[in-house]
Write a protein that holds these residues in place. Sequence first.
Motif, mmCIF file in Angstrom:
data_model
loop_
_atom_site.group_PDB
_atom_site.id
_atom_site.type_symbol
_atom_site.label_atom_id
_atom_site.label_comp_id
_atom_site.label_asym_id
_atom_site.label_seq_id
_atom_site.Cartn_x
_atom_site.Cartn_y
_atom_site.Cartn_z
ATOM 1 N N LEU A 14 0.811 -1.222 0.000
ATOM 2 C CA LEU A 14 0.000 0.000 0.000
ATOM 3 C C LEU A 14 0.848 1.279 0.000
ATOM 4 N N LYS A 15 2.130 1.162 0.410
ATOM 5 C CA LYS A 15 3.045 2.325 0.382
ATOM 6 C C LYS A 15 3.271 2.849 -1.033
ATOM 7 N N ARG A 16 3.094 1.979 -2.024
ATOM 8 C CA ARG A 16 3.366 2.370 -3.421
ATOM 9 C C ARG A 16 2.385 3.419 -3.939
ATOM 10 N N PHE A 17 1.348 3.707 -3.136
ATOM 11 C CA PHE A 17 0.311 4.634 -3.599
ATOM 12 C C PHE A 17 0.577 6.071 -3.154
ATOM 13 N N ALA A 67 -14.771 4.380 -2.242
ATOM 14 C CA ALA A 67 -14.364 3.461 -1.176
ATOM 15 C C ALA A 67 -14.160 4.203 0.134
ATOM 16 N N ALA A 68 -14.554 3.532 1.208
ATOM 17 C CA ALA A 68 -14.185 3.981 2.547
ATOM 18 C C ALA A 68 -12.929 3.215 2.911
ATOM 19 N N LEU A 69 -11.902 3.920 3.397
ATOM 20 C CA LEU A 69 -10.660 3.250 3.761
ATOM 21 C C LEU A 69 -10.723 2.882 5.236
ATOM 22 N N ARG A 70 -10.513 1.606 5.481
ATOM 23 C CA ARG A 70 -10.702 1.100 6.848
ATOM 24 C C ARG A 70 -9.660 1.626 7.826
ATOM 25 N N THR A 71 -8.582 2.206 7.281
ATOM 26 C CA THR A 71 -7.532 2.745 8.141
ATOM 27 C C THR A 71 -7.839 4.173 8.590
ATOM 28 N N SER A 127 -6.157 -1.911 4.432
ATOM 29 C CA SER A 127 -5.769 -3.031 5.305
ATOM 30 C C SER A 127 -6.975 -3.726 5.934
ATOM 31 N N GLU A 128 -6.859 -5.033 6.043
ATOM 32 C CA GLU A 128 -7.999 -5.830 6.512
ATOM 33 C C GLU A 128 -7.697 -6.452 7.875
#
Length: 328
Positions: free
Chosen positions: A58-61, A136-140, A169-170
Motif C-alpha cells: 500500500l506504500k506504493r500509492f 471506497a471507505a478506507l478502513r484505516t 488493510s484488513e
Amino acid sequence: MNYKALPKIDLHCHLDGSARPETLRELAVERNLQVADIESLRSSLIAPESCPSLDEYLKRFELAVQVMQDKASLERIAYEIFEDASYENVKYLEVRFGPLLHMNKGLNLDEIISSVLKGMNDAKEKYDIEGGIIIAALRTMPTDRLDDLIETGSKYLDKGLVGFDLASSEVAGFCDTFKPFVEKAKALGYKITIHAGETGVGKNVFDAVTIGADRIGHGIHIHSHQKAFDIVKKHKIVLETCPSSNVQTKAVTSMENHPIKDFMDAGILVTINTDNRTVSNTSMTKEVKRVMETFNLDLSDYHKIYEYSVQAAFTSDEIKEKLLAYIR
Ligand SMILES: [Zn+2]
C-alpha cells in the motif's frame, strides 16, 4: 491465443494504483515535488513480485495520492485509465477510489467525485468502453466523515457513480464497525463490494456478505472458512480476484497456488481483475494470459469467467446485453 484481442472486463481497479508513471512524474514536477527520473520512479511504484506485506504494498500509492489533490489531476488520471484499458480491449471497467484521500489541499467531496466522473465520462465518449466509478471507505481512516461521503456520493448515482466499497488493510471483524455505513449506502441505491478474505481471514467474507455485499473484493481465503465458502456459493456472490496482486501481497504463495481454478471447479463465480495496473505492473491482457496459461483454461472457460463479470457488473441490463454480444 491473442489475449489482447479478447474482450475483457475489469471490475476491480484502483484509481491511485493505476496512474501512468509518466503522468505522475509530470504532475509531481508541475507541483514542485522532488521526483526521481522516470525509470527509477517506475520501479519504485511497482511492488516487488513478493512484497513483505499488504501494508508494504500500500506504500506504493503515496506519490499518486500526493499529486491527486486537484481537479485536473483527478480528471486526467481517471481519463487515462479508461483510455489505457480501451486500448487492450477492456469493454467494461469499474474504477474505485477513496475520495477522502484527496481532500488534503482543500478540495471538497463534490469536486473530487465529479472530477473523477468527468474523466471517465469523457473517455467513455471517445473510446469503445463502458464503466462506472466506485467510492471506497478506507478502513484505516476515521469513520467520522463517512456519512458525508455516502450522502454526497449518492447525488452522482445516475451520473456514473455505481458502488460503495470498503478497502485498505484488513483486520478480523472489521464489518462490525462498518455495518451501519454499508446499510446506509445500500439504502441510498449504491451497489456494494467489500474487500474481504484477501489476506487470511475467511470469516470476514462471511460477515461482508451478511451485511450486504453484492460482490467481494478478492475473497480468496474462503477456502479456509467453510461458512464463508458456503454463503458465497449459495448466494452466487461473485469474487473479484486479482491474481498478480494476490501473489505480490502474499495472499497466495504463487500463481500456481492461486485458488481461482479450484473455485471455478467448485462452482464459485470467479472473475479476473487487475487491482492496480501500475503498482501490480499489470493489465487485463497480462492477467487473463497468466491465469489461462497457468491453469490451462480454454476459450469456453474464459467466456464463463467473462459472463460472471457481466452478471456482477454494477450496470444496466442494456449494457450487460452489449457486453455479452462481444462473446457471442
Ligand atoms: Zn483492491
